[in-house]
Enzyme design. Structure first.
Site, PDB file in Angstrom:
ATOM      1  N   GLY A  90       0.656  -1.379  -0.198  1.00 17.50           N
ATOM      2  CA  GLY A  90       0.016   0.123   0.042  1.00 17.50           C
ATOM      3  C   GLY A  90       1.113   1.226  -0.146  1.00 17.50           C
ATOM      4  N   SER A 127       5.883  -5.420  -1.342  1.00 20.35           N
ATOM      5  CA  SER A 127       5.756  -3.880  -2.123  1.00 20.35           C
ATOM      6  C   SER A 127       5.995  -3.083  -0.882  1.00 20.35           C
ATOM      7  CB  SER A 127       4.425  -3.594  -2.406  1.00 20.35           C
ATOM      8  OG  SER A 127       4.223  -2.464  -3.151  1.00 20.35           O
ATOM      9  N   ALA A 128       5.356  -2.190  -0.270  1.00 23.93           N
ATOM     10  CA  ALA A 128       5.521  -1.501   0.885  1.00 23.93           C
ATOM     11  C   ALA A 128       6.208  -2.414   2.168  1.00 23.93           C
ATOM     12  CB  ALA A 128       4.444  -0.623   1.462  1.00 23.93           C
ATOM     13  N   HIS A 177       8.355  -3.170  -7.518  1.00 21.04           N
ATOM     14  CA  HIS A 177       7.888  -2.809  -8.675  1.00 21.04           C
ATOM     15  C   HIS A 177       8.896  -2.191  -9.688  1.00 21.04           C
ATOM     16  CE1 HIS A 177       3.581  -2.980  -7.216  1.00 21.04           C
ATOM     17  NE2 HIS A 177       4.194  -2.527  -5.897  1.00 21.04           N
ATOM     18  N   GLU A 232       8.545  -6.620 -10.854  1.00 15.75           N
ATOM     19  CA  GLU A 232       7.162  -7.360 -10.757  1.00 15.75           C
ATOM     20  C   GLU A 232       7.238  -8.876 -11.016  1.00 15.75           C
ATOM     21  OE1 GLU A 232       4.012  -5.005 -12.490  1.00 15.75           O
ATOM     22  OE2 GLU A 232       4.230  -3.785 -10.689  1.00 15.75           O
TER      23      GLU A 232
END
Lengths: 235, 235
Positions: free
Chosen positions: B90, B122-123, B159, B194
């Site tokens: 997020g 991700s985060a 990413h 990714e």
């Protein structure tokens, strides 16, 4: 107060020469100015000397001298005595941190409030906003805080981009701005597409360029505004 | 110390179901685990309840219960007693700020050092690094500092993306990482594309997935590493 601002999305459109597209507007905006003081601190992978020279080459065409702050022993004094201020793009975090170190924020605010023309592109437009919370840049250095000049009451997202490259699953720019709005619900965000700029002359605010801007605020659908549209709602 | 980490670039590949591609690896990595504690604070435009439910639906397939920290009156205690920790993606800034508010950083570090498995995407992979200085996210809230868990000594750029959309003139991801290296010359950066992830089991570090990772360090040419390559130089 009759502040004068030219806030440009990006220096250069893909395939064009450096600062080519905004040069006509910069020339009109700075008519009568003989020399600008230039803030080069967004440069990271090239020197401040190189940055000054690159900008000077373009401003030569306007007959305007570019004097970069890194040549002054007293950068605050250099802003104090500037005819006009130009803030170049690069990394917003490096730009803000250096300006904090030199104590430039209050003096830039005061001079702009007193009518000194301000031209910024990319990072230089980001720092004209209340904070740098709508920058696209990687936070490669840590500033003492996110507050910026606050020359306008809204946030600009420069290089505003409608889509990701095909097949990329990361957040779109609009996703990111939607997150901003949740955390900052009272703040307008202007998604300023490449090739466009905002010009403020006193109470008049104009979008200039060949494309619409996308405007966001929490609780409202995004709206597209075009050059010529009334943008006073942003104040 | 035999730390165990699964650091995933992105939850979901374009066109696939949520968490579809990494689920097999997550299942192998968490073999024997009955319940994970989940950190949902990167969620911004949806609720923590929704986030927990969305992750639970996927973890149902592994027979693993997902217990989100927002349900605990003592989030620190919830980490203290966790079998394994999962940190969802997020907005990295919101995630870090909330974890700072709840004082989670030292307790997560201590538990991971003592062998608690850590899964992030991700985060959640960004905050496993020394700082969040290689996040792609918009800095929509201001944390008290950029320091993160430091579970690995290098930075991950999740990413990771090779090119901009056609016609866009803004910085590429590699441009941004080059700026990072100038300001942080002793730090390795892993551009994690990714569909890929890093798995650390004790002193063994593996790249997993169908694509190479791009590795950066100031003064060296970027290198592409493939699944199976020796990544010990990152330590």
């Amino acid at each position: 107060m009759d502040t004068r601002l030219l806030l440009i999305s990006n220096s250069t459109n893909a395939g064009e020469e450096y600062l080519a597209y905004p040069m006509g507007e910069i020339g009109k905006f700075l008519r009568g100015v003989k020399a600008v003081r230039f803030i080069p601190y967004a440069a990271v992978t090239f020197s401040y000397d190189e940055y000054e020279a690159k900008v000077q080459r373009r401003f030569d065409g306007l007959g305007i001298r570019v004097e970069s702050l890194h040549r002054f022993t007293d950068p605050k004094g250099a802003v104090q005595s500037a005819e006009a201020l130009v803030v170049g793009g690069g990394n917003t975090w490096c730009l803000l941190r250096k300006m904090q170190e030199f104590g430039l924020l209050p003096v830039v605010r005061a001079r702009v409030a007193a009518g000194m023309p301000y031209v910024g592109w990319s990072a230089g437009s980001n720092v004209a906003c209340p904070t740098i919370k709508t920058t696209n840049d990687m936070p490669i250095v840590e500033p003492s805080g996110f507050e910026a000049f606050g020359l306008v009451p809204f946030q600009i997202n420069p290089h505003y981009l409608d889509a990701n490259p095909a097949g990329h699953a990361g957040e779109t720019r609009e996703d990111r701005i939607r997150e901003f709005m949740v955390e900052n619900p009272s703040v307008w965000v202007v998604g300023l597409r490449e090739g466009t700029m905002l010009r403020k002359e006193g109470s008049d605010l104009q979008l200039i360029g060949g494309r619409a801007a996308r405007i966001f605020r929490q609780g409202e659908p995004p709206r597209e505004v075009n050059p010529g549209d009334d943008l006073k709602f942003l104040f």
